[in-house]
Design a protein around this motif. Sequence first.
Motif, mmCIF file in Angstrom:
data_model
loop_
_atom_site.group_PDB
_atom_site.id
_atom_site.type_symbol
_atom_site.label_atom_id
_atom_site.label_comp_id
_atom_site.label_asym_id
_atom_site.label_seq_id
_atom_site.Cartn_x
_atom_site.Cartn_y
_atom_site.Cartn_z
ATOM 1 N N ILE A 39 0.847 -1.189 0.000
ATOM 2 C CA ILE A 39 0.000 0.000 0.000
ATOM 3 C C ILE A 39 0.886 1.244 0.000
ATOM 4 N N LEU A 40 0.707 2.097 -0.984
ATOM 5 C CA LEU A 40 1.407 3.375 -1.024
ATOM 6 C C LEU A 40 0.751 4.327 -0.030
ATOM 7 N N VAL A 41 1.577 5.053 0.743
ATOM 8 C CA VAL A 41 1.027 5.947 1.765
ATOM 9 C C VAL A 41 1.706 7.315 1.679
ATOM 10 N N ASP A 42 0.891 8.350 1.668
ATOM 11 C CA ASP A 42 1.399 9.717 1.745
ATOM 12 C C ASP A 42 2.249 9.852 3.012
ATOM 13 N N GLU A 43 3.492 10.268 2.849
ATOM 14 C CA GLU A 43 4.418 10.338 3.985
ATOM 15 C C GLU A 43 3.933 11.249 5.103
ATOM 16 N N THR A 44 3.122 12.244 4.788
ATOM 17 C CA THR A 44 2.682 13.184 5.817
ATOM 18 C C THR A 44 1.700 12.551 6.800
ATOM 19 N N MET A 72 3.077 13.214 -5.163
ATOM 20 C CA MET A 72 3.341 13.194 -6.600
ATOM 21 C C MET A 72 3.878 11.842 -7.057
ATOM 22 N N GLU A 73 4.761 11.242 -6.241
ATOM 23 C CA GLU A 73 5.316 9.935 -6.576
ATOM 24 C C GLU A 73 4.221 8.861 -6.566
ATOM 25 N N ILE A 74 3.333 8.938 -5.576
ATOM 26 C CA ILE A 74 2.252 7.957 -5.469
ATOM 27 C C ILE A 74 1.313 8.042 -6.663
ATOM 28 N N VAL A 75 0.924 9.259 -7.010
ATOM 29 C CA VAL A 75 0.018 9.452 -8.146
ATOM 30 C C VAL A 75 0.648 8.918 -9.429
ATOM 31 N N LYS A 76 1.936 9.142 -9.596
ATOM 32 C CA LYS A 76 2.636 8.663 -10.791
ATOM 33 C C LYS A 76 2.624 7.129 -10.851
ATOM 34 N N LEU A 77 2.929 6.485 -9.723
ATOM 35 C CA LEU A 77 2.961 5.026 -9.671
ATOM 36 C C LEU A 77 1.575 4.427 -9.912
ATOM 37 N N LYS A 82 1.368 0.542 -11.690
ATOM 38 C CA LYS A 82 2.351 -0.276 -10.982
ATOM 39 C C LYS A 82 1.864 -0.709 -9.601
ATOM 40 N N TYR A 83 0.928 0.039 -9.031
ATOM 41 C CA TYR A 83 0.310 -0.305 -7.744
ATOM 42 C C TYR A 83 -1.191 -0.060 -7.868
ATOM 43 N N ASP A 84 -1.951 -0.694 -6.981
ATOM 44 C CA ASP A 84 -3.398 -0.511 -7.043
ATOM 45 C C ASP A 84 -4.029 -0.125 -5.707
ATOM 46 N N LEU A 85 -3.204 0.118 -4.692
ATOM 47 C CA LEU A 85 -3.707 0.546 -3.387
ATOM 48 C C LEU A 85 -2.908 1.747 -2.899
ATOM 49 N N ALA A 86 -3.609 2.751 -2.378
ATOM 50 C CA ALA A 86 -2.906 3.939 -1.868
ATOM 51 C C ALA A 86 -3.758 4.644 -0.827
ATOM 52 N N VAL A 151 9.618 26.136 5.107
ATOM 53 C CA VAL A 151 10.310 24.853 5.025
ATOM 54 C C VAL A 151 9.280 23.741 4.835
ATOM 55 N N PHE A 152 9.425 22.978 3.741
ATOM 56 C CA PHE A 152 8.537 21.859 3.449
ATOM 57 C C PHE A 152 9.286 20.535 3.593
ATOM 58 N N ASP A 153 8.516 19.461 3.691
ATOM 59 C CA ASP A 153 9.119 18.135 3.822
ATOM 60 C C ASP A 153 9.685 17.634 2.503
ATOM 61 N N ASN A 154 9.010 17.963 1.404
ATOM 62 C CA ASN A 154 9.429 17.418 0.107
ATOM 63 C C ASN A 154 8.781 18.268 -0.980
ATOM 64 N N ALA A 155 9.517 18.579 -2.003
ATOM 65 C CA ALA A 155 8.989 19.425 -3.076
ATOM 66 C C ALA A 155 7.799 18.783 -3.781
ATOM 67 N N ASN A 156 7.663 17.456 -3.668
ATOM 68 C CA ASN A 156 6.572 16.738 -4.333
ATOM 69 C C ASN A 156 5.469 16.294 -3.372
ATOM 70 N N SER A 157 5.497 16.816 -2.154
ATOM 71 C CA SER A 157 4.579 16.335 -1.122
ATOM 72 C C SER A 157 3.182 16.932 -1.245
ATOM 73 N N SER A 158 2.255 16.345 -0.501
ATOM 74 C CA SER A 158 0.873 16.826 -0.494
ATOM 75 C C SER A 158 0.759 18.189 0.188
#
Length: 303
Positions: A39-44, A72-77, A82-86, A151-158
Amino acid sequence: MKKTHFLLAVLITVVLAFSCNQKKESSNQDTILTGNVNILVDETILPVIEDQVMVFENQYDAKINLIGKSEMEIVKLLSEGKYDLAILTRSLSEGEARVFDEKKIKPKETLLALDAIAFITNKADGNIKIDLKDIAVFMQGKDQSKFTGLVFDNANSSTVAYMKRVAGIQELPKEKVYSFNNNNEVIEFVSKNKGMIGVVGVNWLFQPLPEFQKIVDNVSVLEVKTKNGTFVQPTQDQIGRQTYPATRIIKMLNYQGYSGLGMGFASFVAGEIGQRIILKSGLVPMRMPSRNIIVRKEIENVK
């Protein structure tokens, strides 16, 4: 004779269809409560989902592998199939979900909890109150007197995606806006540097690792201006009422296309036990867990 041939052809077609369906079902290695899935999970929002998995795996013969990544990485995958759960804080757009539409897979979305984005500063900065408009203006490249950097956690984050929408911009400014690898790095950086505002998922402040608690204690959670002009912090009460401005919904997106472990885990988190875990984490459950009230028949006389 022709009628016999026709009936035979129909029978063969039905048998083949049933056989293919059985083969498809048998190829699914997981059921609602057993098996192994990713399961892909938003890091936040990762900490509270890790808690859910720990309890779920303790109760059922199942293995859930959480893969923490940026939105952004999750949406791309997902969009690449490549994955079906998030687990995300938004749904996929029609374009992003096209790969599943082509497979005739209808998504199952389960609402899990109410979450919020928190804004933090160094303890030494004092009691600062902010308006999301101030942060939006800063992200548009204009200075603000209340703070010197974001300051953000990741440039591609939610969290970045959320604030881009608030600011109405496509790209982050090249100056005075910084990004790291995760929420803990943001918290640590802000705890050591005055004048900065960190943008993190509130769950990381409510559930820090024991060895990280001292660092969390060195930052202040800011009050944010509401629609009626008052200032509030992201407490459970304010998030639940959705009076806190940066509130969002955590969702389980299921594109498995069958009744598998994804459905079972989503039902668990949305159920009684899962919602209690949400409540204890500091976030807000989508439905309030029941409370057991014990009524004593006798009143003890205390002398």
